[in-house]
Design a protein around this motif. Sequence first.
Motif, PDB file in Angstrom:
ATOM      1  N   PHE A  89       0.872  -1.190   0.000  1.00  0.00           N
ATOM      2  CA  PHE A  89       0.000   0.000   0.000  1.00  0.00           C
ATOM      3  C   PHE A  89       0.897   1.223   0.000  1.00  0.00           C
ATOM      4  N   LYS A  90       0.382   2.298  -0.551  1.00  0.00           N
ATOM      5  CA  LYS A  90       1.134   3.541  -0.519  1.00  0.00           C
ATOM      6  C   LYS A  90       0.182   4.725  -0.548  1.00  0.00           C
ATOM      7  N   ASP A  91       0.714   5.861  -0.246  1.00  0.00           N
ATOM      8  CA  ASP A  91      -0.021   7.121  -0.344  1.00  0.00           C
ATOM      9  C   ASP A  91      -0.166   7.445  -1.827  1.00  0.00           C
ATOM     10  N   CYS A  92      -1.389   7.390  -2.323  1.00  0.00           N
ATOM     11  CA  CYS A  92      -1.626   7.656  -3.740  1.00  0.00           C
ATOM     12  C   CYS A  92      -2.052   9.099  -3.990  1.00  0.00           C
ATOM     13  N   SER A  93      -2.057   9.906  -2.949  1.00  0.00           N
ATOM     14  CA  SER A  93      -2.349  11.323  -3.169  1.00  0.00           C
ATOM     15  C   SER A  93      -1.090  11.998  -3.709  1.00  0.00           C
ATOM     16  N   SER A  94      -1.179  13.264  -4.066  1.00  0.00           N
ATOM     17  CA  SER A  94      -0.044  13.941  -4.708  1.00  0.00           C
ATOM     18  C   SER A  94       1.162  14.036  -3.777  1.00  0.00           C
ATOM     19  N   SER A  95       0.935  13.931  -2.464  1.00  0.00           N
ATOM     20  CA  SER A  95       2.065  14.085  -1.541  1.00  0.00           C
ATOM     21  C   SER A  95       2.979  12.858  -1.520  1.00  0.00           C
TER      22      SER A  95
END
Length: 328
Positions: free
Chosen positions: A180-186
């Motif tokens: 899993f990962k942060d898929c937002s622009s950050s």
Amino acid sequence: MWKYILFYCATCIFVNHAAPSHSADNRSIEKRGAPYVVKSGQFDFYDAQRACIFAGGKLAEIRTPAEQAAAAALGFEGDLFIGVTDLNVEGVFEYVTGGGITYDNWEYMGSFPDIQDCAMMSKALNYGWMNGNCGQKLDGALCEGVPEPDPEPGVSGDPHMRTFDGRPYSFQGTCWYTLFKDCSSSSAFEVTTEFQPREDSTVEHLRTRTVSFNATVGGEFVVINGLDIEEGSDGPVTKARSIHIQKDDTTATLTFTSKDTTFTLHWSLHKHTLGVSITGSDYRGRLCGLLGDADGDTLNDFLKPDGRVVHDAAEFGESWKVESKKCN
Ligand SMILES: [Ca+2]
Ligand SMILES: [Ca+2]
């Protein structure tokens, strides 16, 4: 608040929606042996009744010698309330959900039976019954009809994986994948896992398990390979560490926090299980990888990096392969 637990086992991965504990009843310790469950806690009769109902069952209504034997076989400590009382009519014992008792195993009717109205099962009496005060705090409740937790931790075989939103699927990848990962622009964090074939894996029937994983948060990273831990950072660490690790002989727990959300990974080397629990809401629908987007919708979980939602587990799984990382 939302919370999930993911388990990897030798051939399986699944997420358990662990309900947050809201009451003392729900926090009670459990001992299970079909069809009975012990809910441990300092309960009077009414607390005991609530504890069983809260868990989805009722106080045990023992109706046959076989049921008595099954309850005794739990081997619990102390005294537990059961679902037998003479609260309605003194001296006439009934099941708490109604109907006169069809079986009893009284060892002691109490010193003041006129005011003692609630039955308990007592280890000290070889699990015989004792009539006592309903307001007395005992060691817990003997419940029946309490459903198994869903899904059960430790199930092997299918399903191999389960997403944050509860979708089970089978996928036997090898090498590194984005868990899993942060898929937002950050793009604040990413957790990748390495799968390798098990000893009993064959060319025809590939069976893989997790052997290591890597958490990267900002410029900081931790790799856990077995129970070897490697830590590092891209540059000087100018702030407090983001990733925290606790380790013992067979397990490691890794936590990091981003925005309002804390991610906790429980790694058991012995079982090759990895549990992920999440608290917080800032990443709802903003995650991606093998565990899906965590937006609460199970149907859209097979989201590939290219933004397409597919139905095929193998196509979805392979799309999250990290081609740039070499296998051990
Ligand atoms: Ca009585
Ligand atoms: Ca989803």
